[in-house]
Design a protein around this motif. Structure first.
Motif, short mmCIF file in Angstrom:
data_model
loop_
_atom_site.label_atom_id
_atom_site.label_comp_id
_atom_site.label_asym_id
_atom_site.label_seq_id
_atom_site.Cartn_x
_atom_site.Cartn_y
_atom_site.Cartn_z
N ILE A 77 0.83 -1.21 0.00
CA ILE A 77 0.00 0.00 0.00
C ILE A 77 0.87 1.26 0.00
O ILE A 77 0.60 2.23 -0.71
CB ILE A 77 -0.95 0.00 1.21
CG1 ILE A 77 -2.03 -1.07 1.01
CG2 ILE A 77 -1.58 1.37 1.42
CD1 ILE A 77 -2.94 -1.24 2.21
N SER A 78 1.93 1.22 0.80
CA SER A 78 2.84 2.36 0.85
C SER A 78 3.47 2.62 -0.51
O SER A 78 3.56 3.77 -0.97
CB SER A 78 3.93 2.10 1.90
OG SER A 78 4.83 3.17 1.95
N SER B 91 -5.89 5.25 -8.16
CA SER B 91 -6.94 5.75 -7.27
C SER B 91 -7.98 4.68 -7.00
O SER B 91 -8.48 4.55 -5.87
CB SER B 91 -7.61 6.98 -7.90
OG SER B 91 -6.70 8.05 -7.98
N LYS C 130 1.20 6.64 -6.67
CA LYS C 130 0.09 7.54 -6.98
C LYS C 130 0.52 9.00 -6.84
O LYS C 130 0.16 9.86 -7.65
CB LYS C 130 -1.10 7.26 -6.07
CG LYS C 130 -2.29 8.17 -6.36
CD LYS C 130 -3.39 8.00 -5.34
CE LYS C 130 -4.51 9.01 -5.59
NZ LYS C 130 -5.56 8.92 -4.56
N ASP C 131 1.29 9.29 -5.78
CA ASP C 131 1.77 10.66 -5.59
C ASP C 131 2.64 11.11 -6.76
O ASP C 131 2.50 12.22 -7.27
CB ASP C 131 2.56 10.77 -4.29
CG ASP C 131 1.67 10.65 -3.06
OD1 ASP C 131 2.18 10.32 -1.98
OD2 ASP C 131 0.45 10.88 -3.20
N ASN D 142 -9.48 13.71 2.47
CA ASN D 142 -8.79 14.52 1.48
C ASN D 142 -9.58 15.78 1.14
O ASN D 142 -9.01 16.86 0.97
CB ASN D 142 -8.54 13.71 0.21
CG ASN D 142 -7.47 12.66 0.42
OD1 ASN D 142 -6.64 12.78 1.31
ND2 ASN D 142 -7.50 11.60 -0.39
N ARG E 39 -11.20 7.89 3.33
CA ARG E 39 -10.00 8.58 2.88
C ARG E 39 -10.35 9.76 1.98
O ARG E 39 -9.74 10.82 2.04
CB ARG E 39 -9.08 7.59 2.15
CG ARG E 39 -7.76 8.20 1.69
CD ARG E 39 -6.87 7.12 1.05
NE ARG E 39 -5.63 7.70 0.59
CZ ARG E 39 -4.57 7.92 1.36
NH1 ARG E 39 -4.61 7.60 2.64
NH2 ARG E 39 -3.46 8.43 0.87
N LEU F 204 -6.69 2.35 -4.32
CA LEU F 204 -6.57 2.89 -2.96
C LEU F 204 -7.84 3.55 -2.43
O LEU F 204 -7.88 3.98 -1.28
CB LEU F 204 -5.44 3.95 -2.94
CG LEU F 204 -4.03 3.43 -3.18
CD1 LEU F 204 -3.07 4.59 -3.34
CD2 LEU F 204 -3.58 2.55 -2.04
N TYR F 205 -8.83 3.66 -3.30
CA TYR F 205 -9.99 4.49 -2.95
C TYR F 205 -10.80 3.91 -1.78
O TYR F 205 -11.13 2.75 -1.75
CB TYR F 205 -10.89 4.61 -4.18
CG TYR F 205 -12.14 5.43 -3.94
CD1 TYR F 205 -13.34 4.82 -3.61
CD2 TYR F 205 -12.08 6.80 -4.03
CE1 TYR F 205 -14.47 5.58 -3.38
CE2 TYR F 205 -13.21 7.57 -3.81
CZ TYR F 205 -14.40 6.95 -3.48
OH TYR F 205 -15.51 7.72 -3.26
N THR G 221 2.20 1.74 -3.42
CA THR G 221 1.15 2.22 -4.31
C THR G 221 0.85 3.69 -4.07
O THR G 221 0.63 4.47 -5.00
CB THR G 221 -0.12 1.38 -4.13
OG1 THR G 221 0.20 0.00 -4.27
CG2 THR G 221 -1.16 1.75 -5.17
N GLU G 222 0.81 4.08 -2.79
CA GLU G 222 0.57 5.49 -2.47
C GLU G 222 1.68 6.38 -3.01
O GLU G 222 1.42 7.46 -3.55
CB GLU G 222 0.44 5.66 -0.95
CG GLU G 222 -0.86 5.11 -0.39
CD GLU G 222 -0.92 5.23 1.13
OE1 GLU G 222 -2.03 5.16 1.66
OE2 GLU G 222 0.15 5.38 1.75
N ASN G 223 2.92 5.93 -2.87
CA ASN G 223 4.03 6.70 -3.43
C ASN G 223 3.93 6.80 -4.95
O ASN G 223 4.16 7.86 -5.54
CB ASN G 223 5.37 6.06 -3.04
CG ASN G 223 5.66 6.20 -1.57
OD1 ASN G 223 5.19 7.14 -0.92
ND2 ASN G 223 6.45 5.28 -1.02
#
Length: 448
Positions: free
Chosen positions: A49-50, A211, A56-57, A223, A219, A214-215, A52-54
């Motif tokens: 997840i971390s 998105s 996505k950023d 945001n 969350r 992770l959606y 994937t979040e990176n």
């Protein structure tokens, strides 16, 4: 006998207990192993997840840059279209000038043709024959001078014809060069925009995929809350900057007015002292002389009043007068209204107007552009200050068409609608605020 039976029973129970102990130990060991495995899976999932979040950023940052680039390309194309219109006007002028030159060339050809024809019919071109004719020298001299004038006129006409033909050729070459250059620039800009659009689409697809992975509703609500807080902070900073600007301009105007009053007072005092001196001299004339006639002192011309320093932002009260008379900034359907819930998140602080990508977004009132850039959660955004701490906000645009500091009138095109800021629908997010507080735009907008 009974004691023997009791001993045998106790021995059986102990044997059964000892037989059951290994089974429970194995179950406990398996449970511990399962828990360890689950913890390992959870740890791996958190790491995934971390990552994937990176990702996505990074993709969101790339999308932001793409959207900025597309905005700049659209603005360049819009400027180029304006330049193209000016060039078309210039081309028309060049065509008209060329037509006039061609008409003049035709006239010169006709005049030269008639002149040569008349000269040929009169037979006056042989100077040597005239000199050897034995005629009256005065007449010969007059005829030679006449022939010289004729030759000069002929040469001037030929030179004029050559000049006109050269002007036509130069005009044609210049016209073609301008048209070719403009066509090349336009084609290059279109290709550049198409490449940017492809890049933007690629980044947008990647962001959408990440998105979806992770959606979650919670969350998203968090945001949205953060985006709103950031926008509120931005509005507060802009209000503070505007207030400081107005105070600085007012202080400067007061200093200039004070200086003008001091100069005016000093001039009046000087005139008063001069008048007292004149009267004193008038009461004590010189011996044997009459007092000189007094000359009236010309009063000092009043200085031109210092013009009040005005900000390009409209004065207080002007925005209030437009309440209920404004038009929607873009044509479309209102999908979200002020005060309605955004899922599990905060309420809407403005309107979301669904509109096709590229639709013209217009300022609802006159003012000054105080923000024009990409902003997280709102994409390409424009904020217009209207005076008295009022401002209108236009978000999620495809392109920003104005710069900070530009003065706009009501109805001026300031942006084009889109879906920047990772918005799913194409359209415009619109707010009206005063001192950071949001108002229902429908109370200010006429939707007739």
């Amino acid at each position: 006998m009974r004691s023997l039976i009791l001993c045998l029973s106790l021995a059986g129970a102990v044997s059964a207990a000892l037989a059951a102990s290994p089974s429970r130990t194995q179950q406990k060991a398996r449970a511990e192993a399962d828990r360890a495995e689950l913890q390992q899976q959870l740890k791996a999932l958190k790491a995934d997840i971390s990552k994937t979040e990176n990702a996505k950023d990074h993709a969101a940052d790339a999308l932001a840059e793409s959207e900025r680039a597309v905005s700049e390309a659209n603005r360049s194309l819009r400027d180029l279209q304006s330049e193209q219109a000016d060039t078309e006007t210039r081309l028309q002028q060049l065509y008209a000038k060329r037509a006039a030159l061609e008409a003049e060339v035709e006239k010169q050809k006709q005049r030269l043709s008639g002149f040569l024809k008349r000269q040929y019919m009169h037979g006056d071109s042989d100077r040597m024959k005239l000199l050897l004719s034995g005629d009256n020298p005065n007449r010969i001299n007059r005829d030679l001078q006449y022939m010289g004038y004729v030759s000069q006129t002929q040469a001037k006409m030929i030179d004029g014809l050559r000049s006109s033909l050269k002007a036509v050729e130069q005009n044609t070459l210049e016209t073609q060069q301008v048209k070719t250059e403009l066509d090349e620039i336009t084609e290059e800009e279109k290709e550049h925009k198409a490449a940017l659009e492809r890049e933007k689409k690629k980044h947008a697809t990647l962001v959408t995929q990440l998105s979806d992975k992770l959606y979650t509703q919670r969350r998203q609500a968090d945001n949205l809350q953060k985006d709103e807080q950031r926008l509120t902070q931005l509005v507060g900073k802009l209000n503070q900057l505007i207030e400081e600007q107005i105070k600085a301009e007012k202080a400067r105007a007061e200093r200039e007015e004070k200086l003008r009053q001091e100069r005016l007072a000093a001039q009046k005092e000087k005139e008063r002292l001069a008048e007292l001196e004149r009267r004193k001299n008038a009461t004590r004339p010189s011996e044997g002389n009459k007092p000189a006639p007094s000359k009236p002192i010309k009063p000092a011309e009043p200085e031109e009043p210092v013009r009040e320093v005005r900000s390009s932002i409209p004065a207080a009260g002007e925005f209030d007068k437009l309440k209920g008379q404004m038009r929607l900034p873009v044509r479309g359907d209102i999908l979200a209204k002020f005060g309605s819930r955004r899922g599990d998140g905060p309420t809407w602080k403005g309107l979301f107007i669904k509109a096709p990508e590229g639709s013209e977004v217009r300022a609802v009132a006159p003012g000054k552009v105080i923000f024009a850039d990409w902003y997280k959660g709102y994409g390409n955004m424009v904020i217009v200050g209207h005076g008295d701490k009022y401002m209108s906000i236009y978000g999620n645009n495809q392109s920003v068409l104005k710069h900070v500091g530009d003065t706009v009138k009501a109805g001026d095109v300031i942006a084009s609608a889109g879906s920047s800021g990772a918005n799913e629908e194409s359209g415009l997010y619109f707010e009206i605020r005063r001192e950071g507080r949001a108002f229902d735009p429908l109370n200010w907008i006429s939707v007739k």
